[in-house]
Scaffold this motif. Structure first.
Motif, mmCIF file in Angstrom:
data_model
loop_
_atom_site.group_PDB
_atom_site.id
_atom_site.type_symbol
_atom_site.label_atom_id
_atom_site.label_comp_id
_atom_site.label_asym_id
_atom_site.label_seq_id
_atom_site.Cartn_x
_atom_site.Cartn_y
_atom_site.Cartn_z
ATOM 1 N N THR A 103 0.691 -1.203 0.060
ATOM 2 C CA THR A 103 0.031 0.125 -0.134
ATOM 3 C C THR A 103 1.005 1.282 -0.048
ATOM 4 O O THR A 103 2.009 1.279 0.372
ATOM 5 C CB THR A 103 -1.060 -0.151 1.187
ATOM 6 O OG1 THR A 103 -0.255 -0.024 2.373
ATOM 7 C CG2 THR A 103 -1.945 -1.051 1.322
ATOM 8 N N LEU A 119 -6.768 1.571 3.271
ATOM 9 C CA LEU A 119 -5.586 1.467 2.610
ATOM 10 C C LEU A 119 -5.646 1.949 1.217
ATOM 11 O O LEU A 119 -6.929 1.993 0.613
ATOM 12 C CB LEU A 119 -5.450 -0.192 2.482
ATOM 13 C CG LEU A 119 -5.432 -1.017 3.704
ATOM 14 C CD1 LEU A 119 -5.433 -2.398 3.290
ATOM 15 C CD2 LEU A 119 -4.010 -0.718 4.609
ATOM 16 N N SER A 120 -4.565 2.477 0.638
ATOM 17 C CA SER A 120 -4.710 2.869 -0.666
ATOM 18 C C SER A 120 -3.461 2.928 -1.177
ATOM 19 O O SER A 120 -2.365 2.708 -0.752
ATOM 20 C CB SER A 120 -5.055 4.374 -0.710
ATOM 21 O OG SER A 120 -3.883 5.109 -0.179
ATOM 22 N N ARG A 121 -3.517 2.620 -2.682
ATOM 23 C CA ARG A 121 -2.301 2.195 -3.678
ATOM 24 C C ARG A 121 -2.862 2.685 -4.863
ATOM 25 O O ARG A 121 -4.101 2.517 -5.277
ATOM 26 C CB ARG A 121 -2.087 0.851 -3.396
ATOM 27 C CG ARG A 121 -3.016 -0.176 -4.171
ATOM 28 C CD ARG A 121 -2.428 -1.552 -4.222
ATOM 29 N NE ARG A 121 -1.718 -1.853 -5.336
ATOM 30 C CZ ARG A 121 -0.560 -2.097 -5.441
ATOM 31 N NH1 ARG A 121 0.292 -2.139 -4.215
ATOM 32 N NH2 ARG A 121 0.142 -2.351 -6.481
#
Length: 129
Positions: A103, A119-121
């Motif tokens: 992430t 969560l981020s990606r």
């Protein structure tokens, strides 16, 4: 996990996200679900609740995982020491290391007796702009 697999596959397809991203998303979700099942309900016999929200904002994938397990911030502890000898390392922590490594951003908050993990990606797209 079959429901999660189908949910992620449909999301990836609908959003035009590259297929290999589905595997990364499933790894993240499997780690969160496994931790919840193993540690989230130490004093409860009944089942718990988990909610998964996936969103794509431009090229940023956002995952929100909400559960009613006991309070636990997976990002509060230090990352595992991966340099020491295997027999000297404590057991555990590698799954959380995977979360961090897959992430771009990871946040935790406790809200209304629930754990909320965001969560981020950045993800690749199959769509041509």
């Amino acid at each position: 996990m079959r429901q999660v697999d189908a949910f992620v596959a449909a999301f990836v397809r609908e959003q035009g996200i590259a297929a290999d991203e589905a595997a990364r998303i499933l790894i993240l979700l499997e780690e969160l679900i496994t931790n919840l099942m193993k540690y989230g309900y130490p004093d409860r016999a009944e089942s718990g609740r988990a909610e998964i929200v996936l969103a794509l904002n431009g090229s940023r994938l956002e995952i929100e995982f909400i559960d009613d397990g006991c309070e636990f911030d997976p990002f509060a502890g230090p990352p595992p020491n991966l340099d020491g000898a295997l027999e000297e390392r404590p057991v555990g922590g590698l799954g959380l290391h995977i979360l961090r490594s897959l992430t771009d951003e990871a946040r935790y908050e406790r809200r209304n007796d629930s754990n909320v993990i965001r969560l981020s990606r950045i993800v690749a797209s199959t769509r041509i702009s």
